[in-house]
Design a protein around this motif. Structure first.
Motif, mmCIF file in Angstrom:
data_model
loop_
_atom_site.group_PDB
_atom_site.id
_atom_site.type_symbol
_atom_site.label_atom_id
_atom_site.label_comp_id
_atom_site.label_asym_id
_atom_site.label_seq_id
_atom_site.Cartn_x
_atom_site.Cartn_y
_atom_site.Cartn_z
ATOM 1 N N GLN A 1 -4.485 -10.161 1.992
ATOM 2 C CA GLN A 1 -3.427 -11.152 2.088
ATOM 3 C C GLN A 1 -3.771 -12.258 3.081
ATOM 4 N N PRO B 1 0.811 -1.228 0.000
ATOM 5 C CA PRO B 1 0.000 0.000 0.000
ATOM 6 C C PRO B 1 0.844 1.278 0.000
ATOM 7 N N SER C 1 -5.455 -4.131 2.456
ATOM 8 C CA SER C 1 -4.400 -4.957 1.878
ATOM 9 C C SER C 1 -4.020 -6.109 2.798
#
Length: 436
Positions: free
Chosen positions: A233, A66, A229
């Motif tokens: 993940q 990010p 983000s």
């Protein structure tokens, strides 16, 4: 649809072929590195390297990618205004180093439990993990500057060097007869660090002096981006990590990693085109081109479905043979295992596309909410009683599906029309959403 990659190449802006090639080298390196480790290591160290790979991808892509994305936005905006970006690099470097110090402290305090949980008690792998995060953090920092300045040749070289060195180092260890899990783990630290050093001169040349950068210019959307983000993940890597936490068979852990890597081949293809897709979506959203925004989004989603099917069919029918032959994984998974992984990957790619559409419209909050709901769905399915491998595979698929569905509903129903974002004005956003 007979050539999904060609269709997607027509959707995205031109001029980034070296980026595409570099990302494909980096994607191929993941398969080759895991394959070499699978053939060189015994069961327990092989599972430890699998866990290390999953943790590095989860944390580095969650926390530091990010920063690259936001750097690209800020640097590009300054370049348009004719302002130097050296202050941006300094601020971003301080932020990155601060995060690394915090992570290093946490790893020092929790090295024992972390090693016992994921690495079979081997604390040296904890420090290999720390070194890998340093290399990944620094390379994402330079790539954000390069992308924002439009230096895509250097950006693509960085990707290719990172992937190429992973292949060379892993291959060299295999030829040297190494059976050290730490040595294979350190490849993840050395390769990105080398790529960063090789492209650092180009990064610094582009960083001219400029006006002081206020912290809020960098932090404007950073918290929401990092949260989304990290959750993304978690969703994509949860199967391997969860299995390590609740399952004692290291053979199953490595087989799940291998199956996940195989079924993510379409994701690597899409990832090579993702940076330029974001540019196209942002441009059409900012200019209020409703038809262009909708067309690009619909075409891309259609191609994603084609890529997903192209990867799913061979994975479901011969996936077990492929991972056993090429990655050295044991034969402990069946066709349904590969079906759930493939379905999860298709939904995950759709979520990534729809999430980029939300970011292009300045709707970072809604993207974060979608990943929160998807992660909650993943956890709920994981906790359902049953065979652990089936639970984590179905959880990946269901969590990705929920995320994509929430994003789609947000776009179609125009939930976000009531707020405005920095990427576009309220009228342009409303117009785009009304026709998505």
């Amino acid at each position: 649809m007979s050539n999904p990659l060609a269709k997607l190449l027509r959707v995205i802006p031109a001029g980034t072929h070296l980026v595409i090639g570099g990302t494909m080298v980096l994607g191929a390196a993941s398969y080759i590195q895991i394959s070499i480790a699978g053939h060189a290591l015994a069961s327990s160290p092989r599972a430890a390297v699998s866990e290390l790979w999953s943790l590095v991808m989860t944390v580095s892509l969650g926390l530091f990618f990010p920063i690259e994305q936001e750097l690209t936005r800020v640097v590009a905006a300054r370049a348009v205004r004719g302002e130097g970006v050296a202050p941006v690099l300094r601020r971003a470097a301080l932020l990155t180093l601060g995060l690394l110090v915090l992570i290093g402290g946490a790893l020092a305090l929790g090295a024992g439990p972390l090693a016992n949980t994921f690495f079979g008690g081997d604390r040296t792998l904890v420090w290999a993990f720390a070194g890998s995060l340093v290399g990944m953090a620094l390379v994402y920092l330079t790539r954000g500057i390069l992308a924002g300045l439009g230096l895509f040749n250097s950006y693509g070289i960085s990707l290719a060097l990172d992937g190429g060195l992973r292949i060379v180092l892993a291959g060299g260890l295999f030829l040297a007869g190494s059976h050290s899990a730490v040595a294979y783990g350190l490849v993840l630290a050395a390769a990105p660090l080398f790529a960063m050093l090789c492209t650092l001169p180009a990064t610094l040349r582009g960083c001219r002096p400029g006006p002081l950068m206020p912290w809020n210019e960098l932090f404007q959307n950073m918290t929401m981006m990092i949260t989304a983000s990290v959750l993304a993940q978690v969703v994509v890597n949860a199967a391997v990590i969860t299995t390590a936490l609740v399952h004692t068979d290291t053979r199953v852990t490595f087989a799940l990693l291998s199956a996940g890597v195989l079924c993510r081949i379409p994701l690597f293809v899409f990832g090579s085109l993702q940076p330029t897709l974001m540019t196209g979506l942002s441009t059409t959203a900012t200019t209020g081109d409703r038809a262009g925004f909708r067309k690009m989004l619909v075409q891309t989603c259609a191609v994603i479905v084609g890529l997903g099917l192209a990867g799913a069919i061979p994975a479901v029918f011969i996936g077990s043979w492929l991972i056993h032959t090429f990655l050295g994984a044991p034969n402990v998974l069946g066709s349904m295992d590969f079906f759930w992984f493939s379905a999860g990957t298709m939904c995950y790619m759709l979520a990534m596309v729809l999430g980029q559409a939300l970011m292009a419209l300045g709707r970072h909050r809604w993207q974060m909410l979608a990943w929160l709901l998807g992660t909650a769905a993943l956890v709920a399915v994981t906790l359902v009683p049953g065979l652990v491998t089936t639970r984590v595979e179905v959880a990946y698929a269901f969590g990705s599906l929920v995320t994509a569905a929430v994003m789609l509903l947000t776009l179609v129903q125009g939930v976000t029309k009531r707020s405005s974002g920095p990427a576009t004005n309220g009228a342009a956003a409303a117009s785009a959403l009304e026709n998505v």
